[in-house]
Design an enzyme around this catalytic site. Structure first.
Site, PDB file in Angstrom:
ATOM      1  N   LYS A 288      -8.907  49.754 -11.910  1.00  0.00           N
ATOM      2  CA  LYS A 288      -9.934  49.806 -10.279  1.00  0.00           C
ATOM      3  C   LYS A 288      -7.977  49.465 -10.255  1.00  0.00           C
ATOM      4  CE  LYS A 288     -12.545  47.640  -6.838  1.00  0.00           C
ATOM      5  NZ  LYS A 288     -13.842  46.850  -7.023  1.00  0.00           N
ATOM      6  N   GLU A 376     -29.626  42.866  -6.530  1.00  0.00           N
ATOM      7  CA  GLU A 376     -29.922  41.862  -5.168  1.00  0.00           C
ATOM      8  C   GLU A 376     -32.039  41.802  -5.998  1.00  0.00           C
ATOM      9  OE1 GLU A 376     -26.557  44.444  -3.719  1.00  0.00           O
ATOM     10  OE2 GLU A 376     -28.617  44.845  -4.964  1.00  0.00           O
ATOM     11  N   ARG A 404     -32.544  45.443  -0.289  1.00  0.00           N
ATOM     12  CA  ARG A 404     -33.320  46.354  -1.737  1.00  0.00           C
ATOM     13  C   ARG A 404     -34.079  45.120  -1.659  1.00  0.00           C
ATOM     14  NH1 ARG A 404     -28.354  49.476  -2.902  1.00  0.00           N
ATOM     15  NH2 ARG A 404     -28.147  48.197  -5.064  1.00  0.00           N
TER      16      ARG A 404
END
Length: 630
Positions: A288, A376, A404
């Site tokens: 990343k 979640e 969610r």
């Protein structure tokens, strides 16, 4: 456009231009694409490190596949800036995330190259499988479908549900696992550790691929035999390596891991896999922030760094001394303060410890804080389990991501009235991240659920008091919503005191109009009220309702008896929100005032600054003034 700096990129408007280049030119394309992203995001802030990490994958995909006919389904769309630049949007990329400009995440509403909405994580595999089945049913047998999943999204439950069906539904799709050991903060959990340890020899994969092609050409490899050989092969490999490959255990061919930054190698592998039958997973290791040293070293900070100097890597940070803090920081500091006094308090967040500032408690009390990854629903049910046996979880989820976990909130929290304290960060309009991230629906969605207490603080003192109140004995399931960004109080560390559930505040008395607000938008309303009174001589009452549920019935009775004109104001959808709740109460108690309900309209609100969007949806100070005058 600097044609000298971007000699190849300047010649690429669409992927067909890219495909005219030789494979040996792809590394230079990647270099230029990475530099273009750095230059653009330095002056027009957005998501940064994720898109740098996937540059080579992006170039290789558009080089090998016939997009947009072939489908590339991005997961966690903040990694798709390179994709946007290569698909006709380079000239306009300077408008990314700006009002009426390029949208913050890929969407078919903007480009045919964007195959699906991808503002939330873990949906790519399911969506791609749907497209693969549709291609088969529609007779598009030469259409290829690729799902690109990464940044921790493989830990999401929906990704596993998709994998389960990929393994049992006829398809030829390819899943690319962009494995960078990160979500926003560092990725966590067993899946991440598994991926780090997973290894398959490249030579072995190549030989197996060629052998399967030869056997198929001779007619020896029927579909039934192929499944049997795969099962035998997987069993032998597991015995030899002492490790079960979870993907091949689901009859999904696994290839990798390969270096995701070797664009020629990635293109070569993609070309090999392109026409291979059956579901496949290509595991690519990436970094990343690749190619920009500050982002490689601190990927979390550089996930969305704001403006910066591309030459020095110095972030341009505004002086925040003598300014109110962010609500998230008030939450983080207050949570630690409460946890130091109450040993039963624990913290839970799905992959957002830095974003919600739970990292403050995490640093001080690592054994009492839990980053569960992008999950979640699990975060809520996990919190419910702890609450069932005596702990007091503060579960912090961004409002739009909490959607969610709706069933978990109902079934695993509210049903038993468990003392879980859900703190919904980024409630209301969030700005440049747009419709996938606005916290628009939480009040309307949660209001019908029994047992829930739902509150929203008008300022930092109120947030601290609500957090303090929620963890006291006798409270059940509790929801506190607050916005992104700064509060209004510089001196915010008040001694905390209990707020009785279901009680609001009369901030100002009046005789002509009653204004009822909930949450920080009440500060804008207070300014509007003061200006209207100064301009017109009207007498306007202002009530901070504090609680959506239960409503303060004493306030509503006073307002119903005293006022024939009422305005309700909320930073959430108007349909089903606080205004609707007040209107229902007035009707049920035989009051018939003239009511104006101000809130978000029945449509998805675009991206732009919060101030711009408030003006568009008529929730800015001037719109409030106009509503009062009417």
């Amino acid at each position: 456009m600097d044609k000298n700096k971007f000699s190849l990129l300047s010649s690429i408007k669409y992927p067909e231009d890219l495909r005219r280049l030789s494979i040996d030119q792809l590394p230079q394309v990647c270099k230029e694409l990475r530099e273009d992203i750095i230059d653009e995001v330095a002056v027009n802030p957005g998501h940064f490190a994720s898109s740098l990490g996937v540059v080579e994958i992006t170039v290789a995909l558009h080089y090998i596949y016939n997009t947009p006919y072939d489908r590339i389904v991005w997961d966690v769309g903040h990694q798709a800036y390179g994709h946007k630049i290569l698909t006709g949007r380079r000239e306009n990329f300077c408008t990314n995330r700006k009002l009426h400009g390029i949208r913050p995440f890929p969407t078919p509403l903007e480009s045919e190259y964007d195959t699906f909405a991808c503002g939330h994580a873990s949906n790519s595999i399911s969506a791609a499988l749907g497209m693969a089945v549709a291609a088969r049913e529609n007779g598009d047998t030469d259409r290829h479908v690729v799902a690109v999943i990464g940044d921790g999204a493989m830990s999401g439950g929906l990704a596993f549900e998709g994998l389960n069906n990929v393994s049992s539904t006829p398809n030829d799709m390819l899943i690319i696992l962009n494995d960078n050991d990160m979500s926003i903060d560092r990725a966590v959990g067993g899946m991440e550790k598994y991926l780090l340890n997973l290894d398959t020899n490249e030579t072995y994969n190549r030989l197996r691929f060629k052998a399967s092609q030869w056997l198929h050409s001779k007619g020896y490899l029927t579909e039934d035999r192929k499944k049997g050989i795969l099962r035998l092969n997987n069993a032998l490999k597991s015995a030899l390596s002492h490790q079960q490959n979870i993907f091949e255990g689901m009859n999904i061919r696994y290839f990798g891991p390969f270096d995701g930054h070797d664009v020629k190698e990635v293109a070569r592998v993609l070309k090999q896999l392109k026409n291979m039958k059956g579901p496949k997973l290509l595991h690519l290791h990436t970094t990343k922030g690749k190619g920009y040293e500050p982002a490689e070293k601190s990927a979390t900070i550089w996930h969305a760094p704001g403006k910066f100097d591309p030459e020095t890597g110095e972030r341009i940070i505004a002086d925040t001394s003598n300014q109110p803090p962010k609500y998230q920081d008030v939450f983080g500091e207050t949570l630690l303060e409460l946890a130091q006094k109450n040993p039963k308090i624990v913290g839970v967040t799905p992959a957002m410890p830095t974003g919600c500032s739970m990292n403050i408690m995490m640093k001080a009390m690592p054994n009492r804080t839990f980053d569960v990854g992008i999950a979640e629903g699990h975060a809520v049910t996990f919190s419910g389990g702890m609450a069932k046996d005596g702990l007091i979880p503060f579960c912090n989820i961004y409002s739009s991501f909490a959607q969610r976990a709706y069933d978990n909130i109902i079934h695993d929290m509210a049903l038993l009235n468990l003392p879980v304290i859900m703190c919904l960060d980024r409630a209301g309009l969030v700005g440049e991240d747009g419709p996938t991230h606005h916290g628009a629906f939480d009040m309307a969605a949660l209001r019908p659920i029994p047992h829930l207490t739902i509150a929203s603080p008008m300022n930092e003192h109120e947030l601290r008091n609500l957090m303090y109140s929620a963890q006291l004995p006798g409270h059940g399931s509790y929801v506190i919503r607050y916005p992104r960004g700064k509060g209004v109080l510089v001196d915010w560390r008040n001694p905390m005191e209990e707020i009785k559930t279901g009680t609001g505040r009369k901030l100002k008395d009046g005789t002509d109009v009653a204004v009822l607000t909930i949450g920080p938008i009440g500060n804008d309303a207070a300014q509007a009220i003061a200006e209207v009174e100064a301009e017109t001589g009207m007498s306007i009452a202002h009530y901070d309702m504090r609680f959506l549920k239960p409503l303060d019935e004493d306030i509503l009775k006073e307002v119903g008896e005293k006022f024939s004109r009422i305005i309700t104001i909320e930073d959430g959808v108007r349909m089903g929100g606080m205004g609707s709740a007040v209107l229902e109460w007035m009707n049920d108690h035989d009051y018939q005032p003239k009511m104006t309900r101000m809130g978000l309209p029945d449509e998805f609100v675009e991206h732009g600054t919060v101030a711009q969007l408030r003006e568009i949806v008529h929730l800015d100070k001037e719109s409030i003034k106009e509503a009062i005058k009417k």
